[in-house]
Write a protein that holds these residues in place. Structure first.
Motif, PDB file in Angstrom:
ATOM      1  N   GLY A   1       0.784  -1.226   0.000  1.00  0.00           N
ATOM      2  CA  GLY A   1       0.000   0.000   0.000  1.00  0.00           C
ATOM      3  C   GLY A   1       0.812   1.270   0.000  1.00  0.00           C
ATOM      4  O   GLY A   1       0.257   2.364  -0.117  1.00  0.00           O
ATOM      5  N   SER A   2       2.136   1.172   0.142  1.00  0.00           N
ATOM      6  CA  SER A   2       2.959   2.378   0.112  1.00  0.00           C
ATOM      7  C   SER A   2       2.986   2.941  -1.305  1.00  0.00           C
ATOM      8  O   SER A   2       2.879   2.221  -2.290  1.00  0.00           O
ATOM      9  N   ILE A   3       3.129   4.249  -1.393  1.00  0.00           N
ATOM     10  CA  ILE A   3       3.062   4.935  -2.679  1.00  0.00           C
ATOM     11  C   ILE A   3       4.418   4.898  -3.371  1.00  0.00           C
ATOM     12  O   ILE A   3       5.422   5.343  -2.818  1.00  0.00           O
ATOM     13  N   LEU A   4       4.439   4.368  -4.586  1.00  0.00           N
ATOM     14  CA  LEU A   4       5.654   4.367  -5.399  1.00  0.00           C
ATOM     15  C   LEU A   4       5.715   5.619  -6.265  1.00  0.00           C
ATOM     16  O   LEU A   4       6.757   6.252  -6.392  1.00  0.00           O
ATOM     17  N   GLY A   5       4.592   5.931  -6.888  1.00  0.00           N
ATOM     18  CA  GLY A   5       4.491   7.123  -7.716  1.00  0.00           C
ATOM     19  C   GLY A   5       3.185   7.823  -7.425  1.00  0.00           C
ATOM     20  O   GLY A   5       2.158   7.179  -7.187  1.00  0.00           O
ATOM     21  N   PHE A   6       3.209   9.146  -7.446  1.00  0.00           N
ATOM     22  CA  PHE A   6       2.076   9.947  -6.986  1.00  0.00           C
ATOM     23  C   PHE A   6       1.746  10.999  -8.038  1.00  0.00           C
ATOM     24  O   PHE A   6       2.627  11.710  -8.523  1.00  0.00           O
ATOM     25  N   LYS A   7       0.473  11.075  -8.414  1.00  0.00           N
ATOM     26  CA  LYS A   7       0.046  12.081  -9.388  1.00  0.00           C
ATOM     27  C   LYS A   7      -0.853  13.106  -8.710  1.00  0.00           C
ATOM     28  O   LYS A   7      -1.722  12.759  -7.915  1.00  0.00           O
ATOM     29  N   ASN A   8      -0.634  14.378  -9.045  1.00  0.00           N
ATOM     30  CA  ASN A   8      -1.524  15.415  -8.532  1.00  0.00           C
ATOM     31  C   ASN A   8      -1.924  16.355  -9.660  1.00  0.00           C
ATOM     32  O   ASN A   8      -1.186  16.545 -10.633  1.00  0.00           O
ATOM     33  N   ILE A   9      -3.120  16.919  -9.526  1.00  0.00           N
ATOM     34  CA  ILE A   9      -3.577  17.956 -10.454  1.00  0.00           C
ATOM     35  C   ILE A   9      -3.880  19.234  -9.676  1.00  0.00           C
ATOM     36  O   ILE A   9      -4.710  20.046 -10.075  1.00  0.00           O
TER      37      ILE A   9
ATOM     38  N   GLY B   1       0.957  16.219 -12.577  1.00  0.00           N
ATOM     39  CA  GLY B   1       2.341  16.098 -12.142  1.00  0.00           C
ATOM     40  C   GLY B   1       2.607  14.807 -11.388  1.00  0.00           C
ATOM     41  O   GLY B   1       1.887  14.469 -10.448  1.00  0.00           O
ATOM     42  N   TYR B   2       3.660  14.090 -11.783  1.00  0.00           N
ATOM     43  CA  TYR B   2       4.029  12.803 -11.187  1.00  0.00           C
ATOM     44  C   TYR B   2       5.244  12.991 -10.297  1.00  0.00           C
ATOM     45  O   TYR B   2       6.229  13.628 -10.680  1.00  0.00           O
TER      46      TYR B   2
END
Length: 497
Positions: free
Chosen positions: A165-173, A324-325
Motif C-alpha cells: 500500500g505504500s506509494i511508489l508514484g504519486f500524481k496530482n492535479i 504532475g508525477y
C-alpha cells in the motif's frame, strides 16, 4: 559498515506505521514504533544503537504485538531481536549526540540542516509550517503565491502503489495557494516572528513582469529569506504559466530578471523536468540574475486508466487531465537533471536545491553527491508525515560521523566526476560474471527464466540449482536483479578474448 540493509521493508510489510502507535504505548521499556520507522526509512544502524544494551524482548510476552492494530501480522519482537543480533554488531559507532555536521547554507543563509519542505500542500498554512519547524525541519518553501483565483478539482490525487500500500508514484492535479496574497504575507510575518532562525523560501508565480517583480518585493518585505520562481508547475489552467515558462529560456531569463529587480534576497528558479535538457533554462536563469536552481518539479503524466470507464485517475465527473508525477519513482530522473546542472561549468556557482522522490536519508545523500546543497521533500511527507525528519537527520548525521566527514558541505557534488552523459567512457574489455550462493538459493528458477527470455541463455537449471555457462554469459547481471533471495552476487572478472 552497513552498506545495505540487513532487514528488508518486506519483513515488516504489514506494519502501517501508525500515528500514536499502540505498540509503543504497550511497551514500557523501548519504543518499538521508532525502531520500525528506522527500519522502514533505511536507518537500521541508528535504530539498533538507540536500543538499550540488553534486549528486553527476550523474556517479554510481546505486549507490543498484542496491542498492534494488525494484531498477529507484524513480527515486532522478531524485528527488534534482528536489530540486536544482526545489525547492532555491525554498527561501527554510537549515535552522535550532536548534529552540527548537518549545518549548511542556502545561498549564504544558514540552515541548521539541509532539509526543507517543498512548495506544496505540506507547506501551505501557518499551522502546518509551525508544526514542521517544531518537528525539526530547517525550513519550508511555502506553497506558490499568486494573484490568480484558484479553484481546485476534487479528487485531485492518485497513485501507483506497492504491495503493502505504500506509494511508489504519486500524481496530482493541484495548482497554487488558494489564500490571498495578503493572507500569505501575514503567515510569513507570523512565522518569521515566532521562528526567526528557520528558513522561509517563498514560491511565487506572476502573470507578467510587473507581478513577478511585485510579488518578490512583497515576500522580502514580509519576512521571506529567499524567493523561488515557479517556472515548472504542470497543472495550470491557463497557458503561459508554470512549466510553459520553464520550457522557454527567454521567458525564464525575462521573469527572473523582473523578480531580481525588486529584491535583495536570493532568488532561485524552479525548473521543469518536462524538457530534454535543463541547462538552457538554468543558464537563462543565471543570465537573469538567479542565485540558484530548484529542481525537479513534477513530471507530466497519466496514471491508472480504468478498463471500465476508460478514464484515468483522478477522475472528476468522467474526465481527467495530465498531471504532475512525483514520489520515489521519479528519483532517477531527478538525479539525472541535478547532475546535469552540477556538471555544467557555466552554473558552477549556483546553489542547487534538489528534490524529486526523496524518502530516506540515503535518497537525500544521492542528491547531495550529485550537487544539491539543500534538499526539498513533499510526497514522502504527504504519505508519512513531518515525523520523517527524525530519520532523515539521524541517518545522514550518522553516515557523516561514520565516514569521518566533518560537514555535509564537504560532499556536495562529490559524485559528479563519476557520471557521464554517454556510455563511451565505460570500460568494455572485461566481463564481470555473477556467482550463485546455493545456500541462499531456494531453486525458484527466476534467474533462469529471465536469462532465457530476456538475456543470453547462460544459466542452466540442474536439479533446481542454477549453474552458469561462462561461454554464453555477457555479464549483464539481470539475474542478480530478479533474484528474490539476493542469492546472486558479483563474482570474478574475465578478460574478453
Amino acid at each position: 559498515m552497513l552498506i545495505k540493509n540487513v532487514i528488508k521493508r518486506s519483513d515488516m510489510i504489514s506494519c502501517t506505521l501508525c500515528k500514536d502507535a499502540p505498540c509503543s504505548s504497550a511497551c514500557k521499556v523501548i519504543d518499538p514504533a521508532g525502531a520500525l520507522l528506522g527500519i522502514w526509512f533505511d536507518n537500521q544502524d541508528v535504530a539498533a544503537m538507540k536500543l538499550p544494551d540488553v534486549n528486553p524482548c527476550v523474556k517479554c510476552e510481546a505486549l507490543c504485538e498484542k496491542a498492534c492494530v494488525n494484531r498477529g501480522s507484524v513480527p515486532i519482537k522478531h524485528l527488534i531481536t534482528e536489530l540486536y543480533e544482526k545489525v547492532r554488531p555491525m554498527a561501527e559507532i554510537p549515535v552522535p549526540e550532536e548534529q552540527s555536521r548537518l549545518a549548511c547554507d542556502l545561498c549564504g543563509i544558514p540552515l541548521e540542516n539541509p532539509f526543507l519542505l517543498s512548495s506544496s500542500v505540506v507547506a501551505s498554512t501557518y499551522d502546518m509550517c509551525a508544526r514542521a519547524f517544531e518537528a525539526g525541519w530547517a525550513g519550508v518553501c511555502f506553497k506558490t503565491i499568486c494573484s490568480l483565483d484558484i479553484h481546485e478539482a476534487s479528487p485531485r490525487f492518485s497513485a501507483i502503489k506497492g504491495d503493502n500500500g505504500s506509494i511508489l508514484g504519486f500524481k496530482n492535479i493541484e495548482q497554487l495557494s488558494d489564500h490571498s496574497v495578503a493572507e500569505n504575507m501575514e503567515i510569513f510575518r507570523r512565522l518569521k516572528k515566532n521562528y526567526p532562525t528557520k528558513f522561509i523560501l517563498a514560491s511565487i508565480m506572476g502573470q507578467n513582469e510587473e507581478e513577478w517583480e511585485s510579488l518578490a518585493k512583497l515576500c522580502e518585505e514580509n519576512g521571506a529569506d529567499a524567493v523561488e520562481l515557479n517556472f515548472s508547475c504542470p497543472n495550470m489552467q491557463e497557458d503561459g504559466l508554470g512549466s510553459d515558462i520553464g520550457q522557454v529560456p527567454e521567458l525564464v531569463e525575462k521573469f527572473t530578471r523582473a523578480a531580481k529587480r525588486s529584491t535583495t534576497i536570493p532568488v532561485l528558479a524552479k525548473l521543469t523536468p518536462n524538457v530534454a535538457t535543463m541547462s538552457p533554462a538554468a543558464e537563462a536563469a543565471l543570465r537573469g540574475g538567479a542565485d540558484g536552481i530548484a529542481a525537479i518539479n513534477t513530471i507530466k503524466s497519466i496514471v491508472g486508466v480504468s478498463p471500465y470507464t476508460y478514464v484515468s485517475t483522478p477522475a472528476v465527473k468522467g474526465k481527467s487531465a495530465v498531471g504532475g508525477y512525483s514520489g520515489n519513482a521519479v528519483k532517477p530522473i531527478a538525479l539525472r537533471f541535478i547532475a546535469e546542472i552540477g556538471q555544467n561549468p557555466v552554473l558552477k556557482d549556483m546553489h542547487i536545491s534538489g528534490m524529486g522522490g526523496i524518502e530516506t536519508w540515503k535518497d537525500a545523500l544521492e542528491f547531495i553527491l550529485m550537487g544539491s546543497g539543500s534538499i526539498q521533500v513533499t510526497t514522502a511527507v504527504m504519505q508519512y508525515g513531518y515525523r520523517i525528519i527524525d530519520n532523515l537527520k539521524e541517518g545522514l548525521n550518522y553516515y557523516l560521523a561514520q565516514m569521518g566527514i566533518k560537514s555535509v558541505k564537504d560532499i556536495i557534488g562529490a559524485g559528479l566526476d563519476t557520471v557521464s552523459d554517454t556510455t563511451d567512457v565505460l570500460e568494455r574489455d572485461t566481463i564481470l560474471f555473477p556467482t550463485f550462493d546455493l545456500e541462499k538459493c531456494n531453486g525458484c528458477g527466476r534467474c533462469v527464466i529471465s536469462c532465457d527470455d530476456g538475456g543470453h541463455q547462460a544459466i542452466r537449471f540442474d536439479d533446481r540449482k542454477p549453474k552458469l555457462d561462462g561461454s554464453k554469459c555477457v555479464g549483464c547481471h539481470l539475474c542478480r536483479l530478479v533474484c528474490p533471495r539476493e542469492a546472486i552476487a558479483a563474482g570474478k572478472k574475465r578478460i574478453k578474448a
